[in-house]
Design a protein around this motif. Structure first.
Motif, PDB file in Angstrom:
ATOM      1  N   ARG A  79       0.919   4.330  -2.922  1.00  0.00           N
ATOM      2  CA  ARG A  79       0.740   5.786  -2.774  1.00  0.00           C
ATOM      3  C   ARG A  79       1.916   6.535  -3.387  1.00  0.00           C
ATOM      4  NH1 ARG A  79      -1.594  10.107  -1.089  1.00  0.00           N
ATOM      5  NH2 ARG A  79      -0.480  11.764  -0.028  1.00  0.00           N
ATOM      6  N   ALA A 117       3.830  12.656  -2.637  1.00  0.00           N
ATOM      7  CA  ALA A 117       3.523  11.853  -1.457  1.00  0.00           C
ATOM      8  C   ALA A 117       4.502  12.162  -0.327  1.00  0.00           C
ATOM      9  CB  ALA A 117       3.569  10.368  -1.808  1.00  0.00           C
ATOM     10  N   ARG A 143       0.833  -1.206   0.000  1.00  0.00           N
ATOM     11  CA  ARG A 143       0.000   0.000   0.000  1.00  0.00           C
ATOM     12  C   ARG A 143       0.871   1.260   0.000  1.00  0.00           C
ATOM     13  NH1 ARG A 143      -4.986  -0.417   0.710  1.00  0.00           N
ATOM     14  NH2 ARG A 143      -4.764  -2.406   1.792  1.00  0.00           N
TER      15      ARG A 143
END
Length: 696
Positions: free
Chosen positions: A330, A338, A326
């Motif tokens: 991102r 990010a 995960r």
């Protein structure tokens, strides 16, 4: 459009300590400044900066970045100034706004130069703070979303092409794949409308024919992984229309022949599970050889990490699969953005390696074309991986050579490269690198970049460095000629010329240093009279302006002219005493003196012809010659020495061609007469430094 309170609430949701009053002030300021301005869509102009600010909140960027997005067009499109922004919102926001703002003083430049200068300023600002790029990408994305409202098709195409060539690749290079894909799709729609319509239409048909096929495949993958004890999320989609079109163009196939239309993403809990999931997928379905890529152990330059593979599903259907965690997901979708999210603990250095390369290119660029060309190369997407003998990894564009690799390691290594080994074997420097090659550069401190390298290097950094080195070499050689000419002029001066007089002349001429002075003399950008006056003020006082301009011709006289009639030597044939000559006279003009065999005379010029002869004591006129030198150190100095030994004076010198291993120059040389010119040409032809010398 986001309302004022909605934007503030978005920021406060992830940054409770944000200055609500300052955000409100920035919102109101941009609304007031843009006032009644309208966009092509008919919407109020301030809706654009507000929407860009909304994109920044989607990325959860800090308060200063959100305010920069709100204010980014105020300086360019309203009466606001950077000083106003700094006074109201602080130096940090003012610096960021200035980085995004285009230079107002370049509005009158040609389109390509204006684009290049905007890009130059933008890249320099981006190198200091990557948030400039994040706002600029948000600005471009929103402009692309509203591009269809612009009525002028040429303007739409220009903006779309700029987006495809510069901004989408920049988004890719900082890992913002969501932005990249949407920009490419919107630009693709404008640049290739028929192809866009065809591909999106066929995708709609497939959805209708296949129904829930994507969901069914995703469910089957998740079930196989669950049976192996893996807790994962699996999602699927059709591939990006622009990506499909690129494959069709590269492989020269139709839509029906593109087999990997579907792509699936597997999100795992940790890195170990990624590799376990890959094993399950490869044992459940047949993988396609050559399609597996491990970007977890070897991330891309932009930090992208994922496992990529392609599988053969039922009925020989090919599907692409990406496996990642995960956190990787991102970072992969939003890249550097990010890392700049509010309270992110680890932020990467804004001066990442590829960005440093871009700044070198900005510094080395000679003109607008070079800057745009090299920048596009530096941000191009298709990459390969190569290793140094010690295992250091370098990413390069496909088609890169050992010279590109050397410059990627360090500019000095590239400049000193003389050979290369790939995987332990000697190869030519033009050899194209393959993925995984180990490259060893053989160098020599006495070596220098070669002009011929430009024929095979593919990186912007290499091309910029080579061109800069070649220009510097040319400058040094011309300065060497200038130094010899300076010495000749100094001997004719009424006083001894020492360092003190030279320094004073440099100051009077407003030049940088002695090398700059010699370069200007060697390139004929400084006349003898200007130099003499700078060295010893008043030394040319006996001449008026006209005499100074024609002082090399003061010894010339022409028989056959009416007393008081002026003349000038034709620039097309450059006659010198000893040539048979003829005069052309037009009303109100000086008589133009041509050599009798001048090609221009065959063009039927509307003028009175006059039979002329040189005066008995005529001496001193510029003859033009073309000299081809071998491209190696010292050849220009040798040529200058030949001119000096033969008593010739260079009036003008210009390099017209450089083609390994030759340099071609056109030179105007002041000579006494035809015999003097012929002797000088003979001396040139006898020299090992000269490949060819002829009068033109």
């Amino acid at each position: 459009m986001l309302r004022q309170y909605e934007l503030v609430e978005r920021v406060k949701a992830y940054d409770p300590d944000a200055d609500e009053a300052l955000l409100n002030r920035a919102y109101v300021y941009t609304v007031q400044k843009h006032g009644t301005q309208k966009r092509a869509s008919g919407d109020p102009y301030f809706s654009h900066p507000v929407e860009v600010a909304g994109l920044m909140t989607d990325l959860q960027l800090d308060q200063d970045t959100v305010m920069t997005a709100l204010l980014h067009d105020t300086v360019e499109d309203t009466l606001a100034t950077i000083e106003d922004i700094e006074a109201k919102f602080g130096p940090e926001v003012a610096r960021l706004v200035d980085g995004v703002t285009k230079l107002s003083k370049i509005e009158q430049m040609p389109e390509d130069e204006r684009a290049a200068e905007n890009l130059r300023k933008f890249l320099l600002a981006m190198s200091e703070d990557i948030r400039v790029l994040l706002v600029k990408l948000g600005d471009r994305l929103h402009n692309m979303r509203t591009l269809h409202f612009i009525k002028n098709p040429d303007k739409r195409a220009r903006i779309a092409r700029e987006t495809m060539d510069i901004y989408a690749p920049l988004a890719e290079r900082v890992g913002m794949y969501e932005y990249m894909r949407e920009m490419q799709l919107l630009a693709f729609e404008q640049l290739e409308p028929e192809a866009y319509k065809l591909i999106t239409g066929r995708l709609e048909e497939l959805r209708g024919e296949g129904g829930a096929q994507v969901d069914a495949i995703a469910f089957e993958m998740k079930q196989a992984l669950a049976e192996a004890g893996l807790n994962v999320e699996v999602s699927g989609r059709e591939k990006h229309p622009y990506s499909i079109w690129k494959k069709m163009a590269e492989r020269h196939v139709s839509f029906e022949q593109v087999t990997d239309i579907m792509a699936f993403r597997v999100i795992c809990e940790n890195e170990v599970d990624c590799y376990r999931a890959l094993g399950v997928l490869h044992t459940t379905w047949q993988m396609i050889p050559g399609k597996f890529k491990d970007y977890i152990s070897t991330p891309k330059n932009n930090g992208y990490r994922s496992l990529h593979t392609s599988l053969i599903y039922e009925n020989s259907m090919r599907v692409e699969v990406q496996v990642r965690t995960r956190d990787m997901h991102r970072t992969n979708e939003f890249g550097l953005a990010a890392h700049w999210a509010y309270k992110q603990d680890e932020r990467p250095d804004g001066q990442v390696g590829w960005l440093r390369d871009l700044i070198e290119i900005v510094d080395a660029a000679h003109d607008a074309d070079e800057l745009l060309e090299h920048t596009k190369m530096a941000i191009y997407q298709d990459r390969i991986f190569a290793f140094s003998p010690k295992g250091a990894l370098h990413q390069l564009p496909k088609g890169a050579t050992p010279v590109d690799f050397a410059f990627a390691v360090h500019t000095d290594l590239g400049a000193q490269a003389v050979g290369a080994k790939i995987n332990g074997r000697h190869v030519p420097l033009r050899t194209v690198l393959a993925n995984g090659d180990v490259v060893e550069i053989i160098k020599s401190e006495n070596s220098e970049p070669q002009m011929s390298w430009l024929g095979f290097v593919v990186t912007g950094k290499a091309r910029a460095a080579i061109r800069r080195a070649v220009r510097q070499k040319e400058r040094e050689e011309i300065a060497s000629i200038g130094r010899q000419l300076f010495d000749e002029i100094a001997e004719r001066m009424p006083a001894n010329i020492g360092k003190k007089a030279t320094r004073a002349a440099i100051k009077r001429l407003e030049l940088e240093d002695e090398e700059d002075l010699m370069f200007r003399i060697g390139s004929a950008k400084l006349t003898d009279a200007e130099l003499m006056e700078a060295l010893v003020p008043g030394s040319t006082a006996e001449f008026d302006d006209a005499q100074l301009a024609a002082r090399r011709d003061h010894k010339l006289s022409i028989k056959g002219l009416t007393a008081g009639v002026g003349f000038e030597l034709a620039k097309c044939c450059h006659p010198v005493p000893g040539d048979r000559i003829v005069g052309l006279r037009q009303e109100g003009e000086k008589v133009e003196v041509h050599a009798i065999d001048c090609l221009q005379l065959a063009n039927g010029i509307d003028a009175d012809w006059m039979d002329l002869q040189w005066g008995e004591r005529s001496a001193g006129a510029p003859g033009r010659m073309r000299v081809v030198l071998y491209d190696r150190p010292g050849t220009m100095a040798e040529m200058a020495g030949i001119f000096a030994r033969n008593g010739g004076n260079i009036v003008n010198l210009e390099m017209t061609q450089r083609d390994e291993p030759f340099q071609t120059y056109e030179i105007d040389l002041e000579v006494q007469d035809l015999a003097h010119l012929t002797r000088t040409l003979s001396s040139l032809r006898a020299s090992d430094a000269v490949a060819q010398a002829e009068r033109i």
